[in-house]
Design a protein around this motif. Structure first.
Motif, PDB file in Angstrom:
ATOM      1  N   SER A 121       0.828  -1.208   0.000  1.00  0.00           N
ATOM      2  CA  SER A 121       0.000   0.000   0.000  1.00  0.00           C
ATOM      3  C   SER A 121       0.863   1.259   0.000  1.00  0.00           C
ATOM      4  CB  SER A 121      -0.952   0.001   1.198  1.00  0.00           C
ATOM      5  OG  SER A 121      -0.245   0.154   2.405  1.00  0.00           O
ATOM      6  N   GLN A 122       2.004   1.217   0.703  1.00  0.00           N
ATOM      7  CA  GLN A 122       2.899   2.375   0.701  1.00  0.00           C
ATOM      8  C   GLN A 122       3.508   2.580  -0.685  1.00  0.00           C
ATOM      9  OE1 GLN A 122       2.793   4.547   2.665  1.00  0.00           O
ATOM     10  NE2 GLN A 122       2.915   3.936   4.790  1.00  0.00           N
ATOM     11  N   ARG A 123       3.847   1.467  -1.364  1.00  0.00           N
ATOM     12  CA  ARG A 123       4.422   1.571  -2.711  1.00  0.00           C
ATOM     13  C   ARG A 123       3.400   2.157  -3.675  1.00  0.00           C
ATOM     14  NH1 ARG A 123       6.319  -3.834  -4.098  1.00  0.00           N
ATOM     15  NH2 ARG A 123       7.725  -3.442  -2.385  1.00  0.00           N
ATOM     16  N   VAL A 124       2.159   1.699  -3.589  1.00  0.00           N
ATOM     17  CA  VAL A 124       1.102   2.228  -4.456  1.00  0.00           C
ATOM     18  C   VAL A 124       0.888   3.700  -4.168  1.00  0.00           C
ATOM     19  CG1 VAL A 124      -1.386   2.124  -4.900  1.00  0.00           C
ATOM     20  CG2 VAL A 124      -0.052   0.022  -4.819  1.00  0.00           C
ATOM     21  N   ARG A 125       0.889   4.057  -2.900  1.00  0.00           N
ATOM     22  CA  ARG A 125       0.715   5.464  -2.520  1.00  0.00           C
ATOM     23  C   ARG A 125       1.848   6.316  -3.069  1.00  0.00           C
ATOM     24  NH1 ARG A 125       1.495   7.519   3.361  1.00  0.00           N
ATOM     25  NH2 ARG A 125       1.121   9.696   3.040  1.00  0.00           N
ATOM     26  N   HIS A 126       3.085   5.788  -2.988  1.00  0.00           N
ATOM     27  CA  HIS A 126       4.240   6.526  -3.489  1.00  0.00           C
ATOM     28  C   HIS A 126       4.147   6.721  -5.003  1.00  0.00           C
ATOM     29  CE1 HIS A 126       8.350   7.926  -3.841  1.00  0.00           C
ATOM     30  NE2 HIS A 126       8.577   6.997  -4.759  1.00  0.00           N
ATOM     31  N   VAL A 127       3.739   5.675  -5.730  1.00  0.00           N
ATOM     32  CA  VAL A 127       3.612   5.770  -7.185  1.00  0.00           C
ATOM     33  C   VAL A 127       2.534   6.776  -7.554  1.00  0.00           C
ATOM     34  CG1 VAL A 127       2.868   4.490  -9.235  1.00  0.00           C
ATOM     35  CG2 VAL A 127       4.523   3.481  -7.671  1.00  0.00           C
ATOM     36  N   ARG A 128       1.409   6.744  -6.858  1.00  0.00           N
ATOM     37  CA  ARG A 128       0.336   7.710  -7.148  1.00  0.00           C
ATOM     38  C   ARG A 128       0.803   9.138  -6.895  1.00  0.00           C
ATOM     39  NH1 ARG A 128      -4.929   4.889  -4.417  1.00  0.00           N
ATOM     40  NH2 ARG A 128      -5.287   3.338  -6.023  1.00  0.00           N
ATOM     41  N   HIS A 129       1.535   9.329  -5.790  1.00  0.00           N
ATOM     42  CA  HIS A 129       2.015  10.667  -5.447  1.00  0.00           C
ATOM     43  C   HIS A 129       3.001  11.151  -6.514  1.00  0.00           C
ATOM     44  CE1 HIS A 129       2.969  14.074  -2.943  1.00  0.00           C
ATOM     45  NE2 HIS A 129       4.256  13.773  -2.985  1.00  0.00           N
ATOM     46  N   ALA A 130       3.902  10.279  -6.957  1.00  0.00           N
ATOM     47  CA  ALA A 130       4.883  10.662  -7.973  1.00  0.00           C
ATOM     48  C   ALA A 130       4.173  10.990  -9.289  1.00  0.00           C
ATOM     49  CB  ALA A 130       5.894   9.529  -8.174  1.00  0.00           C
ATOM     50  N   ARG A 131       3.169  10.193  -9.647  1.00  0.00           N
ATOM     51  CA  ARG A 131       2.428  10.444 -10.884  1.00  0.00           C
ATOM     52  C   ARG A 131       1.693  11.786 -10.800  1.00  0.00           C
ATOM     53  NH1 ARG A 131      -1.080   5.711 -11.953  1.00  0.00           N
ATOM     54  NH2 ARG A 131       0.891   4.773 -12.501  1.00  0.00           N
ATOM     55  N   HIS A 132       1.093  12.051  -9.638  1.00  0.00           N
ATOM     56  CA  HIS A 132       0.381  13.313  -9.456  1.00  0.00           C
ATOM     57  C   HIS A 132       1.351  14.494  -9.542  1.00  0.00           C
ATOM     58  CE1 HIS A 132      -2.576  16.165  -7.992  1.00  0.00           C
ATOM     59  NE2 HIS A 132      -1.722  16.547  -7.064  1.00  0.00           N
ATOM     60  N   ARG A 133       2.522  14.333  -8.936  1.00  0.00           N
ATOM     61  CA  ARG A 133       3.531  15.395  -8.973  1.00  0.00           C
ATOM     62  C   ARG A 133       4.002  15.615 -10.404  1.00  0.00           C
ATOM     63  NH1 ARG A 133       7.921  13.974  -4.808  1.00  0.00           N
ATOM     64  NH2 ARG A 133       8.018  12.410  -6.398  1.00  0.00           N
ATOM     65  N   ARG A 134       4.219  14.526 -11.157  1.00  0.00           N
ATOM     66  CA  ARG A 134       4.667  14.633 -12.542  1.00  0.00           C
ATOM     67  C   ARG A 134       3.597  15.315 -13.401  1.00  0.00           C
ATOM     68  NH1 ARG A 134       5.131   9.241 -14.402  1.00  0.00           N
ATOM     69  NH2 ARG A 134       2.997   9.516 -15.116  1.00  0.00           N
ATOM     70  N   ASP A 135       2.346  14.913 -13.212  1.00  0.00           N
ATOM     71  CA  ASP A 135       1.260  15.522 -13.988  1.00  0.00           C
ATOM     72  C   ASP A 135       1.082  16.992 -13.643  1.00  0.00           C
ATOM     73  OD1 ASP A 135       0.885  13.089 -15.179  1.00  0.00           O
ATOM     74  OD2 ASP A 135      -0.890  12.558 -13.980  1.00  0.00           O
ATOM     75  N   ALA A 136       1.294  17.351 -12.401  1.00  0.00           N
ATOM     76  CA  ALA A 136       1.132  18.750 -11.995  1.00  0.00           C
ATOM     77  C   ALA A 136       2.265  19.610 -12.538  1.00  0.00           C
ATOM     78  CB  ALA A 136       1.085  18.847 -10.472  1.00  0.00           C
TER      79      ALA A 136
END
Length: 80
Positions: free
Chosen positions: A50-65
């Motif tokens: 769950s932490q890995r998924v959260r980290h990937v989502r956060h990185a994707r959101h940061r990249r998209d932003a």
């Protein structure tokens, strides 16, 4: 009759019965410990995933932003 046989064998072999009881107790404790350890490892694995998924989502959101969104309407091709 059965009671006499049991009490006689208990008096003849008390050490064997105590060792057997200790062995059964150890087996029960070991199974409980393995169950607890398995549950803890499963919870840890679920937490790590769950932490890995959260980290990937956060990185994707940061990249998209960080990349501006292309807006089709600004280029003038709105109603072409």
């Amino acid at each position: 009759m059965l009671h006499q046989l049991f009490s006689r064998s208990l008096s003849v072999y008390p050490r064997i019965y105590m060792q057997f009881a200790a062995l059964v107790g150890l087996l029960i404790a070991a199974e409980f410990s393995m169950g607890t350890l398995s549950m803890m490892l499963t919870q840890r694995a679920v937490y790590r995933v769950s932490q890995r998924v959260r980290h990937v989502r956060h990185a994707r959101h940061r990249r998209d932003a960080s990349h501006p969104q292309r807006d089709e309407h600004i280029g003038g091709n709105c109603c072409a």
